[in-house]
Design an enzyme around this catalytic site. Structure first.
Site, PDB file in Angstrom:
ATOM      1  N   ASP A  44      -7.210   1.735  10.128  1.00  0.00           N
ATOM      2  CA  ASP A  44      -5.975   1.169   9.603  1.00  0.00           C
ATOM      3  C   ASP A  44      -4.830   2.175   9.648  1.00  0.00           C
ATOM      4  O   ASP A  44      -5.033   3.375   9.838  1.00  0.00           O
ATOM      5  CB  ASP A  44      -6.193   0.684   8.164  1.00  0.00           C
ATOM      6  CG  ASP A  44      -5.495  -0.623   7.872  1.00  0.00           C
ATOM      7  OD1 ASP A  44      -4.422  -0.850   8.460  1.00  0.00           O
ATOM      8  OD2 ASP A  44      -6.019  -1.413   7.068  1.00  0.00           O
ATOM      9  N   ASP A  92      -0.811  -9.407   8.446  1.00  0.00           N
ATOM     10  CA  ASP A  92      -2.060  -9.995   7.970  1.00  0.00           C
ATOM     11  C   ASP A  92      -2.004 -11.524   7.995  1.00  0.00           C
ATOM     12  O   ASP A  92      -1.016 -12.138   7.580  1.00  0.00           O
ATOM     13  CB  ASP A  92      -2.353  -9.524   6.547  1.00  0.00           C
ATOM     14  CG  ASP A  92      -2.649  -8.033   6.488  1.00  0.00           C
ATOM     15  OD1 ASP A  92      -2.876  -7.438   7.556  1.00  0.00           O
ATOM     16  OD2 ASP A  92      -2.651  -7.470   5.377  1.00  0.00           O
TER      17      ASP A  92
END
Length: 306
Positions: free
Chosen positions: A11, A76
């Site tokens: 990430d 997301d």
């Protein structure tokens, strides 16, 4: 050495100050790629799947394949149709980033998350089918994002469509499908509410078509086969429906079908030989089509009768 896992999502949260790293995003992700390769080389073990997650900030569809197997291209995902439609819209411009050795990652799937979360997901059955179909044919990693111990029969049905999984896992062709007609929205113009509706691509098993109804009501979908680069002119095609698992006759030049709101069709077309000799004129396209005497046959989508 046993890694203990076979997938790493790396990430991009909490980015260090540039005066410490001085490498930008590409450099940070490359450091991890180099470390993975070094350990694999030293131990003789196969490296695991390396997935980049920087939400498309710095165009990973351009450089991701130099160091990883997949890369996120957007923020997301959420279990709501407007979000799914917006991701499909983005795919219509970044589809080319996926190939056999690297894939755009359109994020974890929300199939099965209706009624869950805060606020709860609200995808309809048709929307969930469209979601899974698009992710499979875009060659996105198919990562299940719901609790399978509480999954409904509909969720299991959608996640188990082997005809679509087979295309996603094609051992010879890694390219995503691509849009050839936008439908409601003008071609090549981004619209997160009405993304491209007519998609096609090649596979080891035949020509793949995904037809999407982006409208909020049922719609009649019509398209000319020859508008897809993957279709051969002058041929007719056997039509297989990958959702119903049925063989639905032969298509000549064009197709029409009915779709529910936000619904989808996933079709596999295989060559059925030359088209019937009665078809006229001798080319199926609207523009620059000529008769044997050299004059134009301009028919605006409607084939003239002999």
């Amino acid at each position: 050495m046993d890694w203990g896992f076979d997938y790493l999502k790396y990430d991009n949260c909490y980015i260090p100050f540039d005066n410490l790293t001085q490498v930008n995003e590409v450099g940070r992700f490359q450091k991890m790629a180099d470390a993975i390769a070094a350990v694999a080389g030293r131990t003789g073990t196969a490296p695991f799947w390396y997935s980049l997650c920087e939400w498309g900030w710095q165009q990973p569809w351009i450089w991701g394949v130099t160091m990883a197997q997949s890369w996120r291209i957007d923020g997301d995902i959420k279990p709501y149709w407007p979000n799914i439609a917006a991701i499909i819209d983005q795919a219509s411009f970044q589809y080319w980033g996926s190939d056999f050795y690297g894939h755009n990652d359109y994020d974890i799937m929300e199939v099965g998350n209706t009624g869950q979360g805060v606020p709860p997901g609200n995808l309809t059955y048709e929307e969930a089918k469209t979601h899974f179909t698009a992710w499979a044919l875009f060659k996105s990693p198919l990562i299940i994002g719901t609790d399978l111990t509480n999954a409904t029969d509909e969720t299991i049905e959608i996640l188990s469509i082997k005809d679509l999984i087979k295309i996603n896992q094609d051992p010879h062709i890694g390219k995503s499908i691509s849009p050839f007609d936008w439908g409601v929205n003008p071609d090549y113009v981004s619209n997160s509410t009405h993304p491209a509706e007519y998609w096609s691509g090649n596979s080891s098993y035949g020509v793949v078509f995904m037809i999407l109804n982006s409208q909020d009501t049922p719609a009649t979908m019509f398209w000319q086969l020859i508008n897809s680069w993957a279709v051969r002119a002058g041929r007719q095609y056997n039509v297989y429906d990958m959702w119903s698992h049925t063989h639905n006759g032969t298509a000549v030049r064009n197709m029409t079908l009915e779709l529910p709101a936000h619904g989808v069709a996933a079709l596999l077309l295989t060559d059925a030989g030359p088209e019937p000799p009665a078809e006229y004129p001798w080319c199926a396209v609207d523009n620059h089509c000529s008769y044997r005497n050299g004059t134009y046959a301009i028919h605006n989508g409607q084939l003239p009768t002999t």
